[in-house]
Design an enzyme around this catalytic site. Structure first.
Site, mmCIF file in Angstrom:
data_model
loop_
_atom_site.group_PDB
_atom_site.id
_atom_site.type_symbol
_atom_site.label_atom_id
_atom_site.label_comp_id
_atom_site.label_asym_id
_atom_site.label_seq_id
_atom_site.Cartn_x
_atom_site.Cartn_y
_atom_site.Cartn_z
ATOM 1 N N GLU A 76 0.792 -1.234 0.000
ATOM 2 C CA GLU A 76 0.000 0.000 0.000
ATOM 3 C C GLU A 76 0.822 1.282 0.000
ATOM 4 O OE1 GLU A 76 -2.856 -0.361 3.189
ATOM 5 O OE2 GLU A 76 -3.463 -2.353 2.571
ATOM 6 N N ASN A 92 2.046 -5.173 -3.264
ATOM 7 C CA ASN A 92 0.654 -5.452 -2.935
ATOM 8 C C ASN A 92 -0.096 -4.160 -2.642
ATOM 9 O OD1 ASN A 92 -1.357 -7.571 -2.296
ATOM 10 N ND2 ASN A 92 -1.258 -6.754 -0.212
ATOM 11 N N HIS A 114 -10.476 -5.903 -2.499
ATOM 12 C CA HIS A 114 -11.553 -5.756 -1.511
ATOM 13 C C HIS A 114 -12.690 -5.020 -2.209
ATOM 14 C CE1 HIS A 114 -9.244 -7.134 1.933
ATOM 15 N NE2 HIS A 114 -8.260 -6.309 1.614
ATOM 16 N N GLU A 173 -6.318 -10.616 -1.358
ATOM 17 C CA GLU A 173 -7.120 -10.372 -0.149
ATOM 18 C C GLU A 173 -8.611 -10.283 -0.504
ATOM 19 O OE1 GLU A 173 -5.670 -7.078 2.128
ATOM 20 O OE2 GLU A 173 -3.576 -7.565 1.803
ATOM 21 N N ASP A 226 -12.344 -10.166 -0.889
ATOM 22 C CA ASP A 226 -13.626 -10.290 -0.220
ATOM 23 C C ASP A 226 -14.588 -9.366 -0.967
ATOM 24 O OD1 ASP A 226 -12.264 -8.633 2.748
ATOM 25 O OD2 ASP A 226 -12.898 -7.736 0.862
HETATM 26 O O1 G3I Z 1 -3.907 -7.995 18.807
HETATM 27 C C1 G3I Z 1 -4.619 -6.872 19.362
HETATM 28 C C2 G3I Z 1 -5.266 -7.270 20.652
HETATM 29 O O2 G3I Z 1 -4.250 -7.560 21.612
HETATM 30 C C3 G3I Z 1 -6.140 -6.108 21.140
HETATM 31 O O3 G3I Z 1 -6.823 -6.518 22.305
HETATM 32 C C4 G3I Z 1 -7.142 -5.741 20.043
HETATM 33 C C5 G3I Z 1 -8.052 -4.609 20.450
HETATM 34 O O4 G3I Z 1 -7.285 -3.413 20.473
HETATM 35 O O5 G3I Z 1 -6.429 -5.330 18.882
HETATM 36 C C6 G3I Z 1 -5.674 -6.438 18.365
HETATM 37 O O6 G3I Z 1 -4.999 -6.018 17.215
HETATM 38 C C7 G3I Z 1 -5.861 -5.863 16.102
HETATM 39 C C8 G3I Z 1 -5.383 -6.801 15.004
HETATM 40 O O7 G3I Z 1 -6.160 -6.599 13.799
HETATM 41 C C9 G3I Z 1 -5.517 -8.267 15.419
HETATM 42 O O8 G3I Z 1 -6.873 -8.570 15.593
HETATM 43 C C10 G3I Z 1 -5.727 -4.421 15.631
HETATM 44 O O9 G3I Z 1 -6.311 -3.586 16.604
HETATM 45 C C11 G3I Z 1 -6.457 -4.253 14.305
HETATM 46 O O10 G3I Z 1 -6.186 -2.969 13.778
HETATM 47 C C12 G3I Z 1 -5.948 -5.285 13.297
HETATM 48 O O11 G3I Z 1 -6.709 -5.134 12.110
HETATM 49 C C13 G3I Z 1 -6.140 -5.766 10.961
HETATM 50 C C14 G3I Z 1 -5.853 -4.677 9.907
HETATM 51 O O12 G3I Z 1 -5.358 -5.296 8.722
HETATM 52 C C15 G3I Z 1 -4.831 -3.678 10.386
HETATM 53 O O13 G3I Z 1 -3.594 -4.311 10.464
HETATM 54 C C16 G3I Z 1 -7.145 -6.763 10.401
HETATM 55 O O14 G3I Z 1 -7.308 -7.841 11.318
HETATM 56 C C17 G3I Z 1 -6.659 -7.299 9.069
HETATM 57 O O15 G3I Z 1 -7.657 -8.102 8.438
HETATM 58 C C18 G3I Z 1 -6.351 -6.138 8.128
HETATM 59 O O16 G3I Z 1 -5.842 -6.658 6.943
HETATM 60 C C19 G3I Z 1 -5.423 -5.651 5.998
HETATM 61 C C20 G3I Z 1 -4.186 -6.164 5.294
HETATM 62 O O17 G3I Z 1 -3.188 -6.452 6.261
HETATM 63 C C21 G3I Z 1 -3.711 -5.159 4.263
HETATM 64 N N1 G3I Z 1 -4.801 -4.833 3.318
HETATM 65 C C22 G3I Z 1 -6.019 -4.353 3.966
HETATM 66 C C23 G3I Z 1 -6.528 -5.392 4.955
HETATM 67 C C24 G3I Z 1 -7.837 -4.935 5.581
HETATM 68 O O18 G3I Z 1 -7.630 -3.779 6.343
#
Ligand code: G3I
Length: 305
Positions: free
Chosen positions: A127, A169, A206, A235, A237
């Protein structure tokens, strides 16, 4: 064929999914994972903050749970992501200049070396282009270390693991007419012309009502492939439900099958309840792990390919 992976394999392709380590104790989840998919991407566990929480201190345990499960089952692994403006550890977020460039290159070198030989393809950079009409780079701490940061990242990844395909990506790069798509295209064209090591382009894909599957999706994939790289849907969906969603999944699958160098499709999660999208039903299995119409239309498209 009666599974997504087996159907994709018929045309020499893979069918993968994003995997969350904390769900590997859920037998419904792992049952579908083991049966249907032959490619795995760690949804969060291989991001910069997860792997290098403190500078030069690496923590691979959680990511290894996903990687080792996949490899032990003969699945392959997409690494996501070596360099990204998001999910950086706190210590990196406030860095700049040469210090940040060196920290980024060290991260890439250490991680790609640790996983050397185990990764089918790395999202080396994720990105890096801006949304909207500029077609230029996204402003970020990494971009501010100099325009050549992406090239430097790819060169470091190649040096650390020559066995992995190296991908760029991004999202909103599905419509050939969009400036962002053209910006990424020009970068890949430039990289190939100068021998910068790049092997693939990942299209996150997406889709939702604001950004539907574009009519020229296959054209986009084909035009990038014509640069001499693989294209990977990384990715996928698609927001929606029922027959409309099923038709859209079928269209995406057919577009990949129509492009020889589209090497596979990865959906961004298994069940609707596993999706990053807070609500909605964008995936192939419902919250109970039942196959949806979109699953059947995708399987049918793979079998017809
Ligand atoms: O692990 C922590 C946990 O300890 C905490 O309690 C919780 C609540 O604050 O947060 C958890 O971390 C979260 C993590 O996902 C694991 O669940 C983050 O807040 C949250 O921001 C993170 O979101 C991910 C997002 O990327 C940001 O990295 C999504 O699961 C994931 O599906 C999403 O995937 C991205 C790709 O990497 C890149 N392309 C876009 C795609 C969708 O946003």
């Amino acid at each position: 064929a009666t599974t997504l992976a087996a159907a994709a394999q018929q045309s020499g392709r893979y069918f993968g999914t994003a995997v969350a380590a904390y769900k590997l104790n859920d037998s419904t989840y792992t049952g579908i994972l083991n049966r249907e998919f032959d490619m795995v991407t760690a949804e969060n566990e291989m991001k910069m903050d997860a792997l290098e929480p403190n500078q030069n201190q690496f923590s691979y345990g959680t990511a290894d749970r996903i990687v080792n499960l996949a490899l032990n089952q003969g699945k392959r692994v997409r690494g996501h992501a070596l360099a990204w403006h998001m999910q950086q550890p706190g210590w990196m977020q406030n860095m700049g200049g040469t210090q940040l460039r060196n920290a980024m290159l060290n991260h890439i070198t250490q991680v790609a070396t640790y996983y050397r030989g185990k990764i089918y393809a790395w999202d080396v950079v994720n990105e890096a282009f801006a949304d909207g009409s500029s077609g230029g780079r996204r402003d970020s701490n990494l971009q501010r270390t100099g325009d050549d940061w992406i090239e430097a990242a790819f060169r470091a990844a190649r040096a650390a693991d020559p066995t992995a395909k190296l991908c760029y990506n991004d999202y909103n790069t599905d419509d050939w007419s969009h400036a962002k798509t053209q910006g990424v295209y020009r970068m890949v064209q430039d990289f190939k012309s100068r021998g910068v090591p790049i092997d693939c382009v990942g299209f996150q894909s997406h889709f939702n009502s604001q950004s539907p599957v574009p009519g020229n999706y296959q054209t986009t994939l084909q035009n990038f492939a014509n640069l001499g790289v693989d294209v990977q849907i990384t990715e996928l969906d698609i927001e929606g439900s029922g027959s409309t969603q099923a038709q859209n999944y079928s269209r995406v699958t057919q577009a990949c099958l129509a492009v020889a160098r589209c090497t596979g499709i990865t959906v961004w999660g298994i069940r609707d309840t596993d999706s990053w999208r807070a609500s909605g039903t964008p995936l192939l299995f419902d919250g109970n792990g039942n196959k949806k119409q979109a699953y059947n239309s995708t399987l049918d498209a793979l079998n017809a390919g």
